[in-house]
Scaffold this motif. Sequence first.
Motif, PDB file in Angstrom:
ATOM      1  N   VAL A 180      40.008 -19.803 -11.205  1.00 52.84           N
ATOM      2  CA  VAL A 180      39.114 -19.704 -12.362  1.00 52.84           C
ATOM      3  C   VAL A 180      38.209 -18.484 -12.197  1.00 52.84           C
ATOM      4  O   VAL A 180      37.587 -18.296 -11.142  1.00 52.84           O
ATOM      5  CB  VAL A 180      38.259 -20.982 -12.511  1.00 52.84           C
ATOM      6  N   ALA A 181      38.126 -17.676 -13.232  1.00 53.42           N
ATOM      7  CA  ALA A 181      37.325 -16.450 -13.181  1.00 53.42           C
ATOM      8  C   ALA A 181      35.850 -16.773 -12.958  1.00 53.42           C
ATOM      9  O   ALA A 181      35.332 -17.788 -13.444  1.00 53.42           O
ATOM     10  CB  ALA A 181      37.496 -15.646 -14.461  1.00 53.42           C
ATOM     11  N   VAL A 227      30.710 -23.964  -2.012  1.00 53.49           N
ATOM     12  CA  VAL A 227      31.303 -22.642  -1.791  1.00 53.49           C
ATOM     13  C   VAL A 227      30.640 -21.649  -2.741  1.00 53.49           C
ATOM     14  O   VAL A 227      29.951 -22.031  -3.701  1.00 53.49           O
ATOM     15  CB  VAL A 227      32.842 -22.647  -2.035  1.00 53.49           C
ATOM     16  N   SER A 228      30.877 -20.376  -2.501  1.00 56.48           N
ATOM     17  CA  SER A 228      30.367 -19.335  -3.397  1.00 56.48           C
ATOM     18  C   SER A 228      31.256 -19.234  -4.635  1.00 56.48           C
ATOM     19  O   SER A 228      32.360 -19.791  -4.679  1.00 56.48           O
ATOM     20  CB  SER A 228      30.351 -17.987  -2.679  1.00 56.48           C
ATOM     21  N   GLN A 229      30.775 -18.505  -5.655  1.00 53.78           N
ATOM     22  CA  GLN A 229      31.596 -18.293  -6.847  1.00 53.78           C
ATOM     23  C   GLN A 229      32.881 -17.544  -6.493  1.00 53.78           C
ATOM     24  O   GLN A 229      33.944 -17.839  -7.047  1.00 53.78           O
ATOM     25  CB  GLN A 229      30.801 -17.501  -7.898  1.00 53.78           C
ATOM     26  N   ARG A 230      32.776 -16.603  -5.583  1.00 54.64           N
ATOM     27  CA  ARG A 230      33.966 -15.851  -5.176  1.00 54.64           C
ATOM     28  C   ARG A 230      35.001 -16.789  -4.537  1.00 54.64           C
ATOM     29  O   ARG A 230      36.197 -16.712  -4.833  1.00 54.64           O
ATOM     30  CB  ARG A 230      33.581 -14.746  -4.205  1.00 54.64           C
ATOM     31  N   ARG A 231      34.519 -17.653  -3.629  1.00 58.21           N
ATOM     32  CA  ARG A 231      35.428 -18.591  -2.960  1.00 58.21           C
ATOM     33  C   ARG A 231      35.997 -19.609  -3.946  1.00 58.21           C
ATOM     34  O   ARG A 231      37.170 -19.980  -3.860  1.00 58.21           O
ATOM     35  CB  ARG A 231      34.670 -19.309  -1.839  1.00 58.21           C
ATOM     36  N   ALA A 232      35.182 -20.038  -4.912  1.00 57.06           N
ATOM     37  CA  ALA A 232      35.665 -20.975  -5.933  1.00 57.06           C
ATOM     38  C   ALA A 232      36.789 -20.352  -6.742  1.00 57.06           C
ATOM     39  O   ALA A 232      37.762 -21.026  -7.093  1.00 57.06           O
ATOM     40  CB  ALA A 232      34.518 -21.400  -6.840  1.00 57.06           C
ATOM     41  N   ILE A 281      38.649 -25.717 -14.097  1.00 60.39           N
ATOM     42  CA  ILE A 281      37.310 -25.226 -14.420  1.00 60.39           C
ATOM     43  C   ILE A 281      36.253 -26.223 -13.951  1.00 60.39           C
ATOM     44  O   ILE A 281      35.227 -25.845 -13.375  1.00 60.39           O
ATOM     45  CB  ILE A 281      37.176 -24.968 -15.935  1.00 60.39           C
ATOM     46  N   ASP A 282      36.500 -27.506 -14.195  1.00 62.06           N
ATOM     47  CA  ASP A 282      35.557 -28.534 -13.746  1.00 62.06           C
ATOM     48  C   ASP A 282      35.406 -28.504 -12.224  1.00 62.06           C
ATOM     49  O   ASP A 282      34.291 -28.635 -11.697  1.00 62.06           O
ATOM     50  CB  ASP A 282      36.045 -29.922 -14.185  1.00 62.06           C
ATOM     51  N   LEU A 283      36.528 -28.319 -11.521  1.00 61.73           N
ATOM     52  CA  LEU A 283      36.485 -28.293 -10.064  1.00 61.73           C
ATOM     53  C   LEU A 283      35.718 -27.069  -9.556  1.00 61.73           C
ATOM     54  O   LEU A 283      34.864 -27.180  -8.670  1.00 61.73           O
ATOM     55  CB  LEU A 283      37.909 -28.296  -9.501  1.00 61.73           C
ATOM     56  N   ALA A 284      36.031 -25.909 -10.132  1.00 58.08           N
ATOM     57  CA  ALA A 284      35.349 -24.684  -9.709  1.00 58.08           C
ATOM     58  C   ALA A 284      33.844 -24.792  -9.936  1.00 58.08           C
ATOM     59  O   ALA A 284      33.033 -24.423  -9.073  1.00 58.08           O
ATOM     60  CB  ALA A 284      35.922 -23.491 -10.469  1.00 58.08           C
ATOM     61  N   THR A 285      33.465 -25.315 -11.085  1.00 56.88           N
ATOM     62  CA  THR A 285      32.044 -25.477 -11.404  1.00 56.88           C
ATOM     63  C   THR A 285      31.372 -26.461 -10.460  1.00 56.88           C
ATOM     64  O   THR A 285      30.245 -26.243  -9.995  1.00 56.88           O
ATOM     65  CB  THR A 285      31.889 -25.962 -12.852  1.00 56.88           C
ATOM     66  N   CYS A 286      32.066 -27.551 -10.158  1.00 56.40           N
ATOM     67  CA  CYS A 286      31.522 -28.568  -9.259  1.00 56.40           C
ATOM     68  C   CYS A 286      31.300 -27.994  -7.863  1.00 56.40           C
ATOM     69  O   CYS A 286      30.268 -28.252  -7.229  1.00 56.40           O
ATOM     70  CB  CYS A 286      32.468 -29.759  -9.203  1.00 56.40           C
ATOM     71  N   LEU A 287      32.246 -27.222  -7.367  1.00 55.81           N
ATOM     72  CA  LEU A 287      32.136 -26.627  -6.040  1.00 55.81           C
ATOM     73  C   LEU A 287      30.906 -25.726  -5.926  1.00 55.81           C
ATOM     74  O   LEU A 287      30.177 -25.748  -4.928  1.00 55.81           O
ATOM     75  CB  LEU A 287      33.399 -25.833  -5.714  1.00 55.81           C
ATOM     76  N   THR A 317      33.846 -17.310 -16.076  1.00 49.98           N
ATOM     77  CA  THR A 317      34.044 -18.645 -16.659  1.00 49.98           C
ATOM     78  C   THR A 317      33.188 -19.670 -15.927  1.00 49.98           C
ATOM     79  O   THR A 317      32.599 -20.566 -16.555  1.00 49.98           O
ATOM     80  CB  THR A 317      35.529 -19.047 -16.576  1.00 49.98           C
ATOM     81  N   ILE A 318      33.117 -19.539 -14.614  1.00 44.98           N
ATOM     82  CA  ILE A 318      32.307 -20.468 -13.828  1.00 44.98           C
ATOM     83  C   ILE A 318      30.829 -20.339 -14.217  1.00 44.98           C
ATOM     84  O   ILE A 318      30.129 -21.348 -14.405  1.00 44.98           O
ATOM     85  CB  ILE A 318      32.488 -20.192 -12.319  1.00 44.98           C
ATOM     86  N   ARG A 319      30.354 -19.088 -14.367  1.00 42.56           N
ATOM     87  CA  ARG A 319      28.951 -18.879 -14.724  1.00 42.56           C
ATOM     88  C   ARG A 319      28.634 -19.451 -16.101  1.00 42.56           C
ATOM     89  O   ARG A 319      27.569 -20.049 -16.315  1.00 42.56           O
ATOM     90  CB  ARG A 319      28.629 -17.384 -14.681  1.00 42.56           C
ATOM     91  N   LYS A 320      29.550 -19.274 -17.063  1.00 37.88           N
ATOM     92  CA  LYS A 320      29.337 -19.815 -18.416  1.00 37.88           C
ATOM     93  C   LYS A 320      29.237 -21.339 -18.378  1.00 37.88           C
ATOM     94  O   LYS A 320      28.390 -21.939 -19.045  1.00 37.88           O
ATOM     95  CB  LYS A 320      30.472 -19.388 -19.332  1.00 37.88           C
TER      96      LYS A 320
END
Length: 366
Positions: free
Chosen positions: A352-353, A341-346, A329-335, A356-359
């Motif tokens: 990670v959904a 990258v975009s949320q889709r690519r993350a 989750i930390d990695l996806a959020t950081c990206l 979840t990234i948006r939250k």
Amino acid sequence: MGNSNMLNEDFFHLARVALSERTQDVYALLHRISKRKSTDPKLAAQLVELLRNSPIRPSPLRRQPDITVPIDVDSRTQLIRVEEAPNLPHEPVYVSSVQKLLDQLIAERLNLSKLLDAHLEPTRTVLFTGPPGVGKTLAAKWLAREMKLPLLTLDLSAVMSSYLGRTGSNVRHVLDYAKSIDCILLLDELDAIAKRRDDFGEIGELKRLVTVLLQQLDEWPSSGLLIAATNHSDLLDPAIWRRFEQSIKYPLPEQDSVRIFLTQLFQDIAPEYVNWVEALSISLSQQSFSDIERMIKSARRATLLDETDLSDYLPSLLCLDDKSKRARIDLATCLVAANLVSQRRAKELTGVARETIRKKLKLIEN
């Protein structure tokens, strides 16, 4: 035909020592060729002139005429590699516990009079343990630089003579030589010559080496520092462990150390991609420094060959197999937060959904 074969053999040995970066051996071999009667007179004269004008300086240990650099009697090559001023590829990065112990070794040398007044001596022998690529050899170079001492590295490939009984003699010659000089001696891959004496798979020659090391470690002078490094501490004879005054264990780097290392690396080679440091430090924690550098170099090679952007390859370096859900989750959020990258690519990269990234991003913003 005989002269031709001899010249071919000389050229082979010259290539071997040159590729091993043993500058002093190159110098000695060229000198020997120039003095050989079978050498072409014109070539001999050219070699003598080349050596006379060479910028190569003799080893600091050769400045003393009464001391001879130990050589193997079979190959006639030096048993040790000498670095008067060790060159570091980059500044070392260590956890605070390791850095504190290294700093203490330097402080002992800088405050020698205080120790002597208290009837104490500085640390004479240190054992570096830990997996490959975590900076053990680099630490020896760093200490030599900071202490302004030459670094002598034992070349195990040269020491391990094919003649039984010769190896122990080679090791003894190296240790006796280093004891007579103010220097740092590095015994790299100690486990190769200091295995447990109850290891019945090894020949008696290696077992006798342990006895040689035990005797020499007890007699090591305080004017120098002996550092031994091993990737396989479990293979060492227990008696070897007890002879070292200090033991420093180098762990695999955590995220903070990886972040510092990557920042240095990107600033040197590709400062425009430094915004990838945080994401990569999350992903590459618990990877050795050498593995991390190797992966970055591999990505740069691919970029040059494919004529693409490095950012196209950096996502492939995100190692997530052993990462926790929180780390993902930390990695996806950081990206996403760093606009890498975009949320889709993350989501594709980390699993990670997007919700979840948006939250998590909202929590950071608030």
